[in-house]
Design an enzyme around this catalytic site. Structure first.
Site, PDB file in Angstrom:
ATOM      1  N   ARG A 167       0.838  -1.197   0.000  1.00 30.30           N
ATOM      2  CA  ARG A 167       0.000   0.000   0.000  1.00 30.30           C
ATOM      3  C   ARG A 167       0.876   1.253   0.000  1.00 30.30           C
ATOM      4  NH1 ARG A 167      -4.901   1.335   4.230  1.00 30.30           N
ATOM      5  NH2 ARG A 167      -3.253   1.133   5.809  1.00 30.30           N
ATOM      6  N   ASP A 442      -3.824   2.831  14.221  1.00 33.75           N
ATOM      7  CA  ASP A 442      -3.021   3.467  13.191  1.00 33.75           C
ATOM      8  C   ASP A 442      -3.576   4.862  12.947  1.00 33.75           C
ATOM      9  OD1 ASP A 442      -5.245   3.187  11.560  1.00 33.75           O
ATOM     10  OD2 ASP A 442      -4.325   1.746  10.198  1.00 33.75           O
TER      11      ASP A 442
END
Length: 520
Positions: A167, A442
């Site tokens: 990603r 996160d």
């Protein structure tokens, strides 16, 4: 003549990981990144401005809707391209940052796929970005191992590793340490370009391929930009059209109304969509929560089985399976609770229930944040995929905009403060995936914390005990929580940044943008 170069960096950016620069920051690779910048950065910047323009419309009372101009795409019978054999079973995917030991552990976790994350699970210091690229470089060359200096334990990739996906950063994030023609390149193009240049041919030769997750897209036009990047990169590197494969995270409220169009724009490369649930909540608040009509309840009340989250999950499954694409479920952020068997059992049961709900609804696989959760999630999915399962199309616009009911509590305010400040402190210290209160947090969950607090403060939202959350109450709770946290690295700086964001007149697009200015 145009020029690509590394921007000047402070000496503090130099770490032991920087000695891998000669492997990944080669003249040829950086030249390729510069080509991508020159061809595509103007469009990227125009699309970011289009986001701002769309926000102004939302602020004036508009709401997201299915686009009339693309009705023919939604009505058509097209399908995405072929799915590679090694992506046909994605029942459990594990995600995490790109540091060496965590990459090895994730590849060996028993998950079908590992998503190496340069985005929300990585604090994009220069050392982290270079080290991450070097670790993936080593993986495709069969030399990824690690000896822990603290324990002496040796880590090596096993014989049946997970399929690797990568990603890159979102379109909004710059890479200020690298410039082309005097301008910082986009983090997305930097991450994508370096990884593809070094590893595409080796991945294909190994029977896999250059596989990506695309984050934070807000429109099919942003997907079309990625499609053009892929097409150019494939031609430039001599790859077959469609060799690059991508799964798009549907984690913005605007993208959810353009899922067909996003798949269509990327149809040569797309293999699926994913429910990025935490960023989706953040996006709902950011795009639609700047007025008093959509004040959110506590984060804990916004669950995937209700309201706009349930609706968009079902819509994603319906869309993907009609188009022959994978419909991936979302992240379970739970991690094992050490030293408390009862709490650990409760956490695992919540994950089991969440994954069974996803499987019942028709998802083809799901995400976990910890290797211990892989077998729990795997048990919920009893076959490689459910692509043959087509569900009805009864989700409408109102369903996808319906807000959860639930209280706003002092406990919810305190949790947002604790999680937001501590996460930001860790991020400033170079860590993007941070275990807090038995969850792996996160950047997306930190974004929920700060946007909720901004919204509640902006409109002095009423708590369940009758009090309104005004600046006086917020400052009092902030002081108490900071006192409980005590002294820790970067905590005071994180508090300043977080407080500035929460108490600002306007809502900042991403907390990582101002925080990045303090990260080296």
């Amino acid at each position: 003549m145009s020029e690509a170069r590394l921007a000047e960096r402070p000496e503090s950016a130099t770490t032991p990981g920087m000695d891998r620069s000669q492997d990944v920051l080669t003249e040829a690779a950086l030249g390729f990144v510069a080509e991508l910048h020159r061809r595509f950065d103007g469009r990227r910047r125009a699309l970011l401005e289009a986001r701002a323009e769309r926000q102004r419309a939302f602020d004036s009372g508009a709401l997201p809707d299915f686009l009339p101009e693309t009705a023919s795409i939604r009505a058509g019978n097209w399908r995405v391209g072929d799915i590679p054999a090694d992506l046909f079973d994605r029942r459990v995917e594990i995600t995490g940052p790109t540091d060496r030991k965590m990459v090895i552990n994730a590849l060996n976790s028993g998950a079908k796929v590992f998503m190496a994350d340069f985005e929300d699970a990585t604090a994009p210091s220069w050392a982290n970005i270079v080290e991450g690229q070097a670790n993936l470089f080593d993986y495709w060359r069969g030399r990824l191992s690690y000896d822990d200096p603290a324990t002496g334990k040796h880590y090596a990739v096993g014989t049946r590793p997970a399929v690797l996906m990568v990603r890159p950063r979102g379109w909004h994030l710059p890479e200020r340490h690298h410039e082309a023609d005097g301008e910082p390149v986009a983090g997305a193009l930097f991450d994508f370009g370096l990884y593809l240049w070094h590893n595409a041919e080796r991945a294909l030769a190994a029977g896999s391929g250059p596989y990506f997750y695309l984050p934070k897209l807000e429109s099919h036009r942003e997907a079309a930009l990625w499609s053009d990047v892929f097409a150019y990169a494939e031609e430039r590197l001599g790859l077959a059209r469609g060799a690059i494969k991508a799964t798009v995270l549907i984690e913005t409220i605007t993208a959810a109304f353009e899922m067909d169009e996003i798949l269509y724009a990327l149809r040569e490369n797309a293999v699926g969509l994913n429910c990025g649930r935490w960023d989706y909540i953040f996006s709902y608040i950011k795009r639609l929560g700047r007025g008093p009509e959509r004040i959110t309840p506590d984060r804990a009340a916004m669950t995937m089985d209700k309201a706009f989250l349930a609706a968009y999950s079902l819509k994603l499954i319906e869309t993907c399976h009609r188009r022959g694409a994978f419909a991936m479920g979302g992240m379970s952020a739970a991690i094992p609770v050490k030293g408390n068997e009862a709490a650990n059992a409760t956490a695992f049961e919540k994950v089991r229930a969440d994954k069974e709900r996803e499987a019942r609804n028709g998802h083809d696989g799901t995400w976990v944040a910890h290797p211990a959760l892989v077998p729990v999630a795997m048990a919920a999915f009893d076959r490689p995929n459910q692509l043959d399962r087509v569900i009805g199309g009864d989700v409408d616009r109102d369903d996808m905009l319906r807000l959860h009911n639930g209280p706003r509590t002092e406990a919810g305010v305190r949790e947002n403060i604790r999680v937001g400040v501590q996460y930001l402190a860790a991020w400033l210290g170079g860590r993007g995936a941070v275990p807090l209160y038995n969850l792996m947090e996160d950047a997306a969950t930190a974004e929920i914390c700060r946007t909720q607090l901004w919204q509640w403060l902006k409109f002095e939202a009423r708590l369940d005990d009758g009090r309104r959350l005004d600046r006086t109450l917020f400052d009092s709770l902030l002081a108490e929580e900071m006192a409980r946290l005590g002294a820790a690295e970067n905590l005071e700086e994180a508090k300043r940044i977080f407080t500035d964001l929460v108490t600002a007149d306007g809502l900042t697009e991403f907390l990582t943008l101002p925080a990045y200015e303090r990260l080296y």
